[in-house]
Each structure stands twice: as structure tokens, then as C-alpha cells.
Design a protein around this motif. Structure first.
Motif, PDB file in Angstrom:
ATOM      1  N   GLY A  18      39.243 -66.336 -39.726  1.00  0.00           N
ATOM      2  CA  GLY A  18      40.162 -67.180 -38.963  1.00  0.00           C
ATOM      3  C   GLY A  18      41.219 -67.801 -39.841  1.00  0.00           C
ATOM      4  N   VAL A  19      40.788 -68.335 -40.983  1.00  0.00           N
ATOM      5  CA  VAL A  19      41.740 -68.951 -41.900  1.00  0.00           C
ATOM      6  C   VAL A  19      42.736 -67.921 -42.405  1.00  0.00           C
ATOM      7  CG1 VAL A  19      41.903 -69.792 -44.269  1.00  0.00           C
ATOM      8  CG2 VAL A  19      40.448 -70.952 -42.658  1.00  0.00           C
ATOM      9  N   LEU A  20      42.197 -66.741 -42.745  1.00  0.00           N
ATOM     10  CA  LEU A  20      43.055 -65.684 -43.261  1.00  0.00           C
ATOM     11  C   LEU A  20      44.065 -65.242 -42.202  1.00  0.00           C
ATOM     12  CD1 LEU A  20      42.402 -64.828 -46.122  1.00  0.00           C
ATOM     13  CD2 LEU A  20      41.385 -62.739 -45.229  1.00  0.00           C
ATOM     14  N   GLY A  21      43.574 -64.941 -41.009  1.00  0.00           N
ATOM     15  CA  GLY A  21      44.406 -64.338 -39.974  1.00  0.00           C
ATOM     16  C   GLY A  21      45.290 -65.326 -39.232  1.00  0.00           C
ATOM     17  N   PHE A  22      44.751 -66.516 -38.952  1.00  0.00           N
ATOM     18  CA  PHE A  22      45.487 -67.438 -38.097  1.00  0.00           C
ATOM     19  C   PHE A  22      46.116 -68.607 -38.845  1.00  0.00           C
ATOM     20  CE2 PHE A  22      42.354 -65.566 -35.091  1.00  0.00           C
ATOM     21  CZ  PHE A  22      43.276 -64.913 -34.292  1.00  0.00           C
ATOM     22  N   LYS A  23      45.804 -68.751 -40.132  1.00  0.00           N
ATOM     23  CA  LYS A  23      46.377 -69.862 -40.881  1.00  0.00           C
ATOM     24  C   LYS A  23      47.191 -69.361 -42.081  1.00  0.00           C
ATOM     25  CE  LYS A  23      44.414 -73.331 -38.555  1.00  0.00           C
ATOM     26  NZ  LYS A  23      43.199 -74.117 -38.745  1.00  0.00           N
TER      27      LYS A  23
ATOM     28  N   ARG B 144      53.209 -72.030 -35.502  1.00  0.00           N
ATOM     29  CA  ARG B 144      53.466 -71.587 -34.130  1.00  0.00           C
ATOM     30  C   ARG B 144      54.290 -70.301 -34.064  1.00  0.00           C
ATOM     31  NH1 ARG B 144      50.265 -73.660 -30.167  1.00  0.00           N
ATOM     32  NH2 ARG B 144      50.239 -75.917 -30.199  1.00  0.00           N
ATOM     33  N   LEU B 145      55.390 -70.306 -34.810  1.00  0.00           N
ATOM     34  CA  LEU B 145      56.317 -69.177 -34.710  1.00  0.00           C
ATOM     35  C   LEU B 145      55.700 -67.866 -35.191  1.00  0.00           C
ATOM     36  CD1 LEU B 145      60.044 -69.705 -35.725  1.00  0.00           C
ATOM     37  CD2 LEU B 145      59.040 -67.787 -34.514  1.00  0.00           C
ATOM     38  N   PRO B 146      55.131 -67.842 -36.419  1.00  0.00           N
ATOM     39  CA  PRO B 146      54.501 -66.592 -36.859  1.00  0.00           C
ATOM     40  C   PRO B 146      53.353 -66.169 -35.955  1.00  0.00           C
ATOM     41  CG  PRO B 146      54.597 -68.179 -38.651  1.00  0.00           C
ATOM     42  CD  PRO B 146      55.122 -68.874 -37.449  1.00  0.00           C
ATOM     43  N   GLN B 147      52.587 -67.139 -35.475  1.00  0.00           N
ATOM     44  CA  GLN B 147      51.491 -66.787 -34.568  1.00  0.00           C
ATOM     45  C   GLN B 147      52.035 -66.161 -33.293  1.00  0.00           C
ATOM     46  OE1 GLN B 147      49.222 -70.392 -34.049  1.00  0.00           O
ATOM     47  NE2 GLN B 147      47.991 -70.020 -35.883  1.00  0.00           N
ATOM     48  N   SER B 167      40.148 -69.794 -31.440  1.00  0.00           N
ATOM     49  CA  SER B 167      39.013 -70.719 -31.475  1.00  0.00           C
ATOM     50  C   SER B 167      37.698 -70.009 -31.766  1.00  0.00           C
ATOM     51  CB  SER B 167      38.897 -71.475 -30.153  1.00  0.00           C
ATOM     52  OG  SER B 167      39.990 -72.336 -30.000  1.00  0.00           O
ATOM     53  N   ALA B 168      37.623 -68.704 -31.483  1.00  0.00           N
ATOM     54  CA  ALA B 168      36.405 -67.950 -31.778  1.00  0.00           C
ATOM     55  C   ALA B 168      36.224 -67.769 -33.282  1.00  0.00           C
ATOM     56  CB  ALA B 168      36.447 -66.593 -31.091  1.00  0.00           C
ATOM     57  N   PHE B 169      37.265 -68.069 -34.052  1.00  0.00           N
ATOM     58  CA  PHE B 169      37.195 -67.926 -35.506  1.00  0.00           C
ATOM     59  C   PHE B 169      37.207 -69.288 -36.199  1.00  0.00           C
ATOM     60  CE2 PHE B 169      38.649 -63.906 -33.938  1.00  0.00           C
ATOM     61  CZ  PHE B 169      37.954 -62.990 -34.716  1.00  0.00           C
ATOM     62  N   ALA B 170      36.679 -70.286 -35.519  1.00  0.00           N
ATOM     63  CA  ALA B 170      36.512 -71.621 -36.091  1.00  0.00           C
ATOM     64  C   ALA B 170      37.812 -72.171 -36.659  1.00  0.00           C
ATOM     65  CB  ALA B 170      35.425 -71.623 -37.165  1.00  0.00           C
ATOM     66  N   THR B 171      38.927 -71.884 -35.987  1.00  0.00           N
ATOM     67  CA  THR B 171      40.203 -72.396 -36.503  1.00  0.00           C
ATOM     68  C   THR B 171      40.423 -73.872 -36.159  1.00  0.00           C
ATOM     69  OG1 THR B 171      41.250 -71.548 -34.526  1.00  0.00           O
ATOM     70  CG2 THR B 171      41.449 -70.218 -36.515  1.00  0.00           C
ATOM     71  N   ASP B 172      39.607 -74.406 -35.238  1.00  0.00           N
ATOM     72  CA  ASP B 172      39.725 -75.843 -34.957  1.00  0.00           C
ATOM     73  C   ASP B 172      38.918 -76.583 -36.017  1.00  0.00           C
ATOM     74  OD1 ASP B 172      41.136 -75.609 -32.281  1.00  0.00           O
ATOM     75  OD2 ASP B 172      39.346 -74.397 -31.958  1.00  0.00           O
TER      76      ASP B 172
END
Lengths: 293, 299
Positions: A18-23, B144-147, B167-172
Motif C-alpha cells: 500500500g505504501v509503495l503503490g498508493f503513497k 490526489r493527482l497522481p492517484q 484501504s485494503a492495503f492499510a493506507t489509512d
């Protein structure tokens, strides 16, 4: 506790991905984007630091920057002061105290919603509750939303009203201050105010620090309030950077420029956090091992 | 310490003791007055709005009291119907279609990750934990933009996937942090005993950790429910068809549709929009406030 290193990593894997892909990936991508001109239809074109040069000459950016800094400088201290003061009052053993704790927490739970923003806009409208109350005490109605001198205060108030999340954290910290310290100070003849300044404040500095950082980051990101209540106006007096970033990125599809703007915000958040961290060694006291009985 | 207190107590005369009691009473009274005043300032606007939602259009702007002269449900009916072709029933269902899956994947992923951080040693744990705390301080608006571009590439625009899948990847990370802090405060005796009895890590998690974590998990559920209900920018960016709008976007639409805002119906529907969050808050508030406060402190 467990020695098996593979199992630990398997459990943490979702977070790692998640950190890698979404952050991290979007983070780097946003820096790269800020060096391009990109309108989503045509492929991105590398233009170096042009976007940043353009920022320097952009009056709307200057306006937005000063509005943002003013908003942060007003909101964060007021929010923390209220949160600490009310937490102190709530820390008393009184009948029905839990009712007040939840009641004060409620606005910060709901306050970020669009529903509350809509309601806030109504309360501060020309004939709204606030002006009605003011007229009762003989004050002329104020154009809260249409006058550039007052519009900022409506969104600052909306944010300060949501002091509950910081309050809850303060409250928990206050409850951890050993009562024996107050008893000893009482015997030495210290007034309540002296006790607050000399015992309470120093002991909760780590939590003040935590709240300061989190509230600053949140204040920079405030969007719903100014977007719904004042729509950034009048005369851009509440046009926070977050609104400018949104407009450039998702309304005008100036993706490169929008990214450059968001990197300016990032730089400001990082430098403010860095200053806080640096200064913390002078005013944050960690009681550490000594305190444990 | 207690010896000092005892001697001090003996010295205090009867007269002084009575004075202390009186002072305590006055103190309590002052605090009640203060609490009441703050309560009024903070909550009166909300009460007034609930009252206003039953008032007629003309009474709304003239009456400072919150009690309506007569209860008028017309604004609710009108607001619920909306000016679009869908009623708020659709928008509420849409909101829940986002919230429920999101809560499920959040709880599963965050509990797993918190368990790993609190109870295991593995390579890079310290760095990963540092990244987690760091990302809590990263303004999400930058991402936001890149996502958005990523989700566009994946063909996920105008679906709920961009609002649920991360959220399934514990990003919160706030929730992971909250759960880790909570777990650190729980002694490991039970886990050690269960381990000796031959439990494997997955069984430990399911039979020991999850039940112990229950109050913190409730906090996660409540926070995620209300935050997702409140979320506006996410749906604003990713959703384009009105039929998929959640409540927050629909409310925005109701206020932006006409020049002259139909305040009576907008207020009524805003009040309705707050009901799910308020219900969830009061159902869970005891656990909730405890769980929330444990995130910042301890250790």
C-alpha cells in the motif's frame, strides 16, 4: 516476541504494498509531474522548473499562500488553546462529566462533513442565526460571507469549533498526570494557576507537540469548509492553497501546475514540522524511565 | 510521600477543612456554569438547525428560538425528493455501498499490520514504522493527482474502487497507529500461554488478539464510517455520474443547483445526512473516546 521473521513480514505485506503503490509511487510521480506541462489529453511535456517560475509571478498564488498561512496561524493556536482549556475543565470529577465530553467531541466528528458546511453557510448568512443573535444585542448585521474581512473568520470559527479531537488527546494526557504532584504543590502553597503552569503544562508537552504537528498538517489540508461555505471568496479572501490545487488540477486540468502547487504545500508542511521538531528539544520534556513506579 | 501527607493532614484544623469543602463546592459550581455556557455555544447551532428544519420558509429567517411554531414536514419531503431524478434514498444507498466494504477491508488490513508491528521482529520493521508515522504527516492532497492518473489508467474512474481498494492495503495509517498503540498496552501473558499450548500466529491473532483489540476495532469502525460519510473530495474527483453520487456530493448538488438556495429543504436534508453518523457516534461513544485518546499517548 516471535522470532519467525518471515511471518511478521507476511502480516505487514499489505501495508508494504500500500505504501509503495498508493503513497511513495504517487509521491515521486507528483514531483515528476510538477516538471511537466500536462493537460491529460496530450502527453506530458518536460519543461523543467517552468511551473515553479510561473508560481513566483502568479498573483493568485501569492494571495492563496498568504490566505493559507493566515488560516493556519489563526486556526492552530486557537484550536489547541480551546482544546487544552476545555480538557482541563473536563478533567474534573463532576457528575455527568461524560455527557459533556461526548457533547464537545461531537462537532469535531461531524464538522468536516458537507452537511455541516452547508449548515454553517446558513448560520452565517445575511439573515442567519449569528446575525439574528447580534441584532438582539444591538449590533448591525455583518455580511459574514460577502465581506472579505469577515469571510476568513467564518471558516476559522468552523475549524476552531472542531477542537474535540485534540481535546480528547489532551484529556487522556491530563488524566495521566500523577495527582500526588498537585497535592505536594498544594501543601507548598502553589495556586491553581501556578500548578497549571509549572506541573500540568511541562508534563503534557509531548502531547502538545503531537497535537501541534497533527493540527498543522490538518489545517493545511482544509478543503470542505472554504469550498462549501465561502467558495474561496469573496475576492479570494478564503482561497486556500488546497482550493487552488483542486482548481488547477481537476477543473482546469493543468496537472503540471497543480503538482507544483502541491509541492509548495508539501515544502511548507515539512519545514513547519521540521521547525517544530527542532524546537521541541527546548520545550518538550519526556519524563521517561524516572516516572515509572 | 504518604507520610508527608498524613502529617500535613493532622496539621489542618477543622476550620480550614470546612473552608476547603466550601471552596471545592464553589469550584464545582463555576465549572458547571462554564461547561453549560460552552455547551450552549457549541451545540446551540445544531439544535437550532434541527428546529429550523421544521419551520416554514419565512419563519426560518426571523425566529432565533429553535422551537418551530408548528411542525412542518414539507421541507423533508421536498428535500428528500431532490431536484435530480433520484431521491436521497439512492444517495444514502450509494454512501453505504462505499462505506461497508471500505470498513471491512480497513479492519482486516489494519489489524494484520498492527499485529505485525506490535508483536513480530522482521527486517526493515523500524524503517517501515518510521514511514508509517511519516505518511501520517504527509498532506494527502499532494497524492490526489497522481492517484487520479493511476486510477484512470486502471479504468477505475466513475466506480467506487478508488474509494475502497487503497484501504485494503492499510493506507489509512492513522488506524494502524491507533491499533499498534493499543496493542502495546496489552500484556502478552495470554499469547505466551496460548503459544505454549501450540497456537500458531494465525490462531493467536484470531482467538487472542482480535477479542482483546475489540474496543480499538470499534473505534476504527466508527471513525472510518464517519470519515467516509464525510468524505467529499474523493467522490468529487472520482465519480462523474449522478446515479453513483454519495450523500456528500448530492448535498453539494442541492445547494449549487439554483441561484436562490431553497434553505428549508437543504437544511432538512442536511439534518438527515447527519443522522447516520450521530447514531453511530452515540452507539459507540464510550469505546470510541477511549480508543481515540489512546492513539496519542501511552508509552
Amino acid at each position: 516476541m516471535y522470532e519467525n521473521k518471515k511471518i511478521g513480514f507476511i502480516f505487514v505485506l499489505p501495508f508494504f504494498l500500500g505504501v509503495l503503490g498508493f503513497k511513495l509511487f504517487p509521491f515521486v510521480m507528483s514531483l515528476a509531474l510538477s516538471l511537466t506541462q500536462y493537460d491529460i489529453i496530450n502527453p506530458p511535456e518536460y519543461i523543467g522548473l517552468e511551473n515553479y517560475k510561473e508560481l513566483v509571478a502568479d498573483p493568485l498564488f501569492h494571495k492563496s499562500l498568504s490566505v493559507t498561512l493566515a488560516f493556519v496561524a489563526l486556526t492552530v493556536p486557537l484550536r489547541l488553546a480551546f482544546a487544552l482549556f476545555i480538557a482541563h475543565v473536563l478533567n474534573f470529577k463532576l457528575r455527568g462529566i461524560n455527557f459533556f465530553r461526548s457533547a464537545y467531541y461531537l462537532p469535531s466528528i461531524l464538522g468536516g462533513s458537507i452537511a455541516v458546511s452547508v449548515l454553517w453557510r446558513f448560520i452565517f448568512s445575511q439573515n442567519g442565526l449569528v446575525n439574528m443573535a447580534l441584532s438582539r444585542i444591538g449590533i448591525e448585521p455583518i455580511q459574514w460571507l460577502a465581506d472579505e474581512h469577515y469571510a476568513m473568520w467564518t471558516i476559522v470559527l468552523l475549524n476552531v469549533w472542531q477542537f474535540g479531537s485534540a481535546m480528547v488527546i489532551f484529556l487522556a494526557a491530563l488524566q495521566n498526570v500523577p495527582t500526588s504532584l498537585y497535592e505536594a504543590a498544594e501543601i507548598d502553597g502553589a495556586s491553581k494557576w501556578q500548578q497549571f503552569l509549572r506541573i500540568t503544562i511541562p508534563l503534557i508537552t509531548p502531547v502538545i507537540f503531537f497535537n501541534l504537528i497533527m493540527q498543522t498538517v490538518n489545517a493545511f489540508q482544509e478543503f470542505n469548509g472554504p469550498y462549501m461555505v465561502t467558495e474561496g471568496g469573496p475576492l479570494h479572501s478564503t482561497y486556500l492553497l488546497s482550493l487552488y490545487i483542486y482548481d488547477q488540477s481537476f477543473r482546469f486540468f493543468n496537472l503540471g501546475y497543480g503538482s507544483a502547487l502541491s509541492w509548495v504545500m508539501f515544502a511548507m508542511v515539512v519545514s513547519l514540522s521540521a521547525i517544530s521538531f527542532w524546537s521541541s528539544k527546548y520545550w518538550v520534556f519526556y519524563s521517561g524511565e524516572k516516572d515509572k513506579k | 510521600m504518604s507520610a508527608i501527607l498524613n502529617t500535613a493532614g493532622a496539621v489542618v484544623s477543622d476550620h480550614e477543612a470546612r473552608r476547603t469543602v466550601r471552596r471545592e463546592r464553589i469550584n464545582a459550581a463555576i465549572r458547571y456554569v462554564l461547561l453549560g455556557a460552552v455547551f450552549l455555544v457549541m451545540l446551540y447551532p445544531m439544535l437550532w438547525l434541527v428546529g429550523s428544519s421544521f419551520k416554514s420558509n419565512s419563519e426560518i429567517f426571523t425566529e432565533i428560538g429553535f422551537w418551530p411554531s408548528k411542525f412542518n414536514l414539507g421541507s423533508y419531503a421536498k428535500g428528500w425528493k431532490t431536484t435530480s431524478e433520484y431521491t436521497f434514498a439512492t444517495y444514502f444507498l450509494n454512501s453505504f455501498a462505499i462505506i461497508i466494504p471500505r470498513i471491512i477491508v480497513t479492519v482486516i488490513s489494519c489489524v494484520l499490520v498492527a499485529y505485525a508491528f506490535a508483536r513480530f521482529e522482521f527486517h526493515g520493521k523500524k524503517i517501515l514504522f518510521g514511514i508509517m508515522v511519516g505518511t501520517m504527516m504527509l498532506p494527502t492532497i499532494i497524492l490526489r493527482l497522481p492517484q487520479y492518473l493511476m486510477f484512470k489508467e486502471l479504468g477505475w474512474l466513475d466506480t467506487y474502487l478508488p474509494l475502497i481498494v487503497p484501504s485494503a492495503f492499510a493506507t489509512d495509517t492513522f488506524f494502524v497507529f491507533l491499533l499498534v498503540q493499543f496493542l502495546r498496552g496489552i500484556p502478552r501473558d495470554m499469547e505466551e500461554a496460548a503459544q505454549i499450548d501450540g497456537c500458531n500466529p494465525v490462531q493467536l491473532l484470531w482467538y487472542i488478539i482480535v477479542p482483546l483489540l475489540k474496543p480499538a476495532i470499534i473505534s476504527v469502525v466508527v471513525f472510518q464510517f464517519i470519515w467516509t460519510m464525510n468524505d467529499f473530495m474523493g467522490p468529487l474527483i472520482y465519480l462523474s455520474s449522478v446515479e453513483k453520487y454519495p450523500v456528500s456530493l448530492a448535498l453539494k448538488m442541492s445547494i449549487g443547483a439554483t441561484e436562490e438556495v431553497e434553505w428549508a429543504s437543504v437544511i432538512a436534508i442536511s439534518v438527515v445526512a447527519l443522522v447516520p453518523s450521530i447514531v453511530v457516534f452515540f452507539l459507540a461513544q464510550r469505546h470510541f473516546i477511549e480508543g481515540a485518546s489512546s492513539s496519542g499517548i501511552k508509552g
